[in-house]
Design a protein around this motif. Structure first.
Motif, PDB file in Angstrom:
ATOM      1  N   THR A  48      -8.720  11.712   3.796  1.00  0.00           N
ATOM      2  CA  THR A  48      -9.007  11.820   2.354  1.00  0.00           C
ATOM      3  C   THR A  48      -8.200  13.068   1.840  1.00  0.00           C
ATOM      4  O   THR A  48      -7.448  13.034   1.001  1.00  0.00           O
ATOM      5  N   LEU A  49      -8.236  14.239   2.300  1.00  0.00           N
ATOM      6  CA  LEU A  49      -7.760  15.454   1.759  1.00  0.00           C
ATOM      7  C   LEU A  49      -6.504  15.368   2.047  1.00  0.00           C
ATOM      8  O   LEU A  49      -5.486  15.988   1.110  1.00  0.00           O
ATOM      9  N   PHE A  66      -5.429   4.097  -1.573  1.00  0.00           N
ATOM     10  CA  PHE A  66      -5.046   3.798  -0.093  1.00  0.00           C
ATOM     11  C   PHE A  66      -6.389   3.470   0.755  1.00  0.00           C
ATOM     12  O   PHE A  66      -7.672   4.274   0.495  1.00  0.00           O
ATOM     13  N   MET A  67      -6.704   2.476   1.367  1.00  0.00           N
ATOM     14  CA  MET A  67      -7.808   2.068   1.800  1.00  0.00           C
ATOM     15  C   MET A  67      -7.713   1.735   3.267  1.00  0.00           C
ATOM     16  O   MET A  67      -6.490   1.568   3.732  1.00  0.00           O
ATOM     17  N   VAL A  68      -8.624   2.019   4.090  1.00  0.00           N
ATOM     18  CA  VAL A  68      -8.387   2.114   5.721  1.00  0.00           C
ATOM     19  C   VAL A  68      -8.678   1.013   6.069  1.00  0.00           C
ATOM     20  O   VAL A  68      -9.298   0.056   5.705  1.00  0.00           O
ATOM     21  N   GLY A  69      -7.585   0.157   7.015  1.00  0.00           N
ATOM     22  CA  GLY A  69      -7.647  -0.954   7.486  1.00  0.00           C
ATOM     23  C   GLY A  69      -7.959  -0.995   8.788  1.00  0.00           C
ATOM     24  O   GLY A  69      -8.629  -1.884   9.396  1.00  0.00           O
ATOM     25  N   ALA A  98       1.583  -0.382   3.708  1.00  0.00           N
ATOM     26  CA  ALA A  98       0.850   0.576   4.377  1.00  0.00           C
ATOM     27  C   ALA A  98       1.588   1.472   5.376  1.00  0.00           C
ATOM     28  O   ALA A  98       2.727   1.602   5.274  1.00  0.00           O
ATOM     29  N   LEU A  99       0.659   2.582   5.663  1.00  0.00           N
ATOM     30  CA  LEU A  99       1.077   3.679   6.355  1.00  0.00           C
ATOM     31  C   LEU A  99       0.269   3.940   7.589  1.00  0.00           C
ATOM     32  O   LEU A  99      -0.905   3.647   7.537  1.00  0.00           O
ATOM     33  N   ARG A 100       0.757   4.112   8.647  1.00  0.00           N
ATOM     34  CA  ARG A 100       0.065   4.654   9.795  1.00  0.00           C
ATOM     35  C   ARG A 100      -0.085   6.242   9.878  1.00  0.00           C
ATOM     36  O   ARG A 100       0.838   6.754   9.840  1.00  0.00           O
ATOM     37  N   ILE A 120      -3.924   0.970   3.849  1.00  0.00           N
ATOM     38  CA  ILE A 120      -3.485  -0.061   3.105  1.00  0.00           C
ATOM     39  C   ILE A 120      -3.267   0.199   1.598  1.00  0.00           C
ATOM     40  O   ILE A 120      -4.222   0.842   1.133  1.00  0.00           O
ATOM     41  N   ALA A 121      -1.822   0.343   1.172  1.00  0.00           N
ATOM     42  CA  ALA A 121      -1.861   0.654  -0.309  1.00  0.00           C
ATOM     43  C   ALA A 121      -2.386  -0.411  -1.072  1.00  0.00           C
ATOM     44  O   ALA A 121      -2.110  -1.712  -0.637  1.00  0.00           O
ATOM     45  N   THR A 122      -3.119  -0.234  -2.124  1.00  0.00           N
ATOM     46  CA  THR A 122      -3.743  -1.057  -3.073  1.00  0.00           C
ATOM     47  C   THR A 122      -3.607  -0.897  -4.312  1.00  0.00           C
ATOM     48  O   THR A 122      -3.491   0.386  -4.535  1.00  0.00           O
TER      49      THR A 122
END
Length: 153
Positions: A48-49, A66-69, A98-100, A120-122
């Motif tokens: 988060t930071l 961004f949400m954790v998938g 999304a990004l890893r 995941i970008a939302t």
């Protein structure tokens, strides 16, 4: 085995960003080391930071989050209180929506855990393409491909 061997060689200096999280007495388990669930929380706080730091001084597009998938964590060695955790963070891969994110949680220059998260970008709660200006913000945070072994496929 290869994943654990690689993890033992990691240090926060190998990552674009290092985030320090203070451990708490409440993080201990009965064996007097930091509980694995608490290490997952520490990694989540650093994640988060990382995103917050990314947008410092930049306007975040309206509604973008961004949400954790997915998250995978490999625990390499015990972590102890009261030592701080220093978490190296960097982007392993940028995808359209999304990004890893790769992380190595270390204490006293020894890696205790590695994590890989798919963020995941939302926009307004729905999956969205990551805008080009946001992609540019991540440019300095890309990990070298051999830094961290992949855990999620």
């Amino acid at each position: 085995m290869i994943l654990r061997q690689k993890a033992k060689t990691l240090a926060p200096a190998q990552f674009p960003r290092a985030i320090t999280i203070q451990t708490r007495y409440a993080d201990l388990d009965p064996l007097r080391h930091i509980n694995n669930a608490k290490l997952a929380e520490i990694l989540g706080e650093a994640r988060t930071l990382f995103i917050q730091q990314l947008f410092q001084g930049h306007e975040r597009p309206a509604g973008l989050a961004f949400m954790v998938g997915q998250v995978a964590i490999s625990y390499v060695r015990q972590a102890h209180y009261p030592q701080d955790c220093v978490i190296g963070c960097g982007v392993m891969e940028m995808l359209p929506k999304a990004l890893r994110l790769g992380q190595a949680l270390c204490q006293a220059d020894a890696c205790c855990a590695i994590a890989e998260s798919v963020l995941i970008a939302t926009r307004d709660g729905r999956p969205a393409v990551i805008p080009d200006p946001v992609r540019e913000l991540f440019a300095d945070d890309i990990l070298s491909p051999d830094t961290l072994p992949r855990q999620l496929y």
